[in-house]
Design a protein around this motif. Structure first.
Motif, mmCIF file in Angstrom:
data_model
loop_
_atom_site.group_PDB
_atom_site.id
_atom_site.type_symbol
_atom_site.label_atom_id
_atom_site.label_comp_id
_atom_site.label_asym_id
_atom_site.label_seq_id
_atom_site.Cartn_x
_atom_site.Cartn_y
_atom_site.Cartn_z
ATOM 1 N N VAL A 20 69.807 62.459 47.452
ATOM 2 C CA VAL A 20 70.927 62.438 48.195
ATOM 3 C C VAL A 20 70.611 62.190 49.664
ATOM 4 O O VAL A 20 71.139 61.472 50.408
ATOM 5 N N TYR A 21 69.645 62.969 50.092
ATOM 6 C CA TYR A 21 69.295 62.972 51.440
ATOM 7 C C TYR A 21 68.377 61.618 51.903
ATOM 8 O O TYR A 21 69.006 60.933 52.923
ATOM 9 N N GLN A 22 67.813 60.885 50.955
ATOM 10 C CA GLN A 22 67.153 59.755 50.911
ATOM 11 C C GLN A 22 67.981 58.489 51.147
ATOM 12 O O GLN A 22 68.017 57.852 52.078
ATOM 13 N N LEU A 23 69.180 58.672 50.253
ATOM 14 C CA LEU A 23 70.326 57.671 50.388
ATOM 15 C C LEU A 23 70.973 57.553 51.544
ATOM 16 O O LEU A 23 71.149 56.840 52.283
ATOM 17 N N LYS A 26 68.512 56.258 54.480
ATOM 18 C CA LYS A 26 68.465 54.887 54.424
ATOM 19 C C LYS A 26 69.480 54.153 54.572
ATOM 20 O O LYS A 26 69.587 53.305 55.488
ATOM 21 N N ARG A 27 70.617 54.601 53.859
ATOM 22 C CA ARG A 27 71.703 53.577 54.097
ATOM 23 C C ARG A 27 72.635 53.809 55.508
ATOM 24 O O ARG A 27 73.094 52.849 55.981
ATOM 25 N N LEU A 28 72.866 54.854 55.789
ATOM 26 C CA LEU A 28 73.549 55.459 56.851
ATOM 27 C C LEU A 28 72.756 55.085 58.319
ATOM 28 O O LEU A 28 73.415 54.791 59.247
ATOM 29 N N ASN A 29 71.569 54.712 58.148
ATOM 30 C CA ASN A 29 70.723 54.124 59.267
ATOM 31 C C ASN A 29 71.203 52.593 59.562
ATOM 32 O O ASN A 29 71.007 52.166 60.633
ATOM 33 N N SER A 56 75.584 62.854 60.823
ATOM 34 C CA SER A 56 75.900 64.181 60.768
ATOM 35 C C SER A 56 75.876 64.485 59.117
ATOM 36 O O SER A 56 75.645 65.351 58.480
ATOM 37 N N VAL A 57 76.157 63.269 58.105
ATOM 38 C CA VAL A 57 75.977 63.487 56.690
ATOM 39 C C VAL A 57 74.537 63.976 56.324
ATOM 40 O O VAL A 57 74.369 64.930 55.673
ATOM 41 N N GLY A 58 73.555 63.333 56.793
ATOM 42 C CA GLY A 58 72.372 63.736 56.358
ATOM 43 C C GLY A 58 71.840 65.047 57.016
ATOM 44 O O GLY A 58 71.181 65.658 56.357
#
Length: 124
Positions: A20-23, A26-29, A56-58
């Motif tokens: 979930v952190y990796q997603l 990667k995606r929010l970047n 903030s999500v990550g």
């Protein structure tokens, strides 16, 4: 005390391995790279808001994972969906204001929709 120390060390070192952190990372970047191309006024007003909410999500996942109890972890993870919704809000405004193309939306929308179920699964 030994169990507390093991929990602390394991959490501090391993949040990067969480799917979930990796997603989120990667995606929010992708949002960062989109906003980076905007003019100064837009970056200073809307851009900073959207990047902060996306980041903030990550950050909440990472911070919660570094806490010392499941309750603390859950408290931070429960904040992440709010940040995700804030990000969606800013994306909608950016699209309405012609700052995002349909291609951007087509790429980001499925990623955001895929993320919330993974976040909820992690929380449970």
């Amino acid at each position: 005390m030994v169990g507390y120390q093991l929990f602390k060390e394991a959490n501090r070192e391993s949040f990067q391995q969480l799917q979930v952190y990796q997603l989120a990372e990667k995606r929010l970047n992708e949002i960062w790279f989109i906003v980076k191309k905007w003019d100064e006024f837009t970056k200073d007003t809307m851009g900073k808001q959207i990047v902060r909410s996306a980041d903030s999500v990550g950050a909440n996942i990472a911070e919660g994972h570094g806490r010392y109890s499941c309750q603390d972890n859950q408290r931070f993870v429960k904040i992440a969906p709010g940040s995700l919704n804030e990000t969606r809000h800013w994306l909608r405004l950016a699209y309405t204001r012609n700052l995002l193309t349909q291609e951007h939306i087509d790429r980001l929308h499925p990623l955001l929709n895929k993320f919330l179920p993974k976040l909820n699964a992690y929380l449970n």
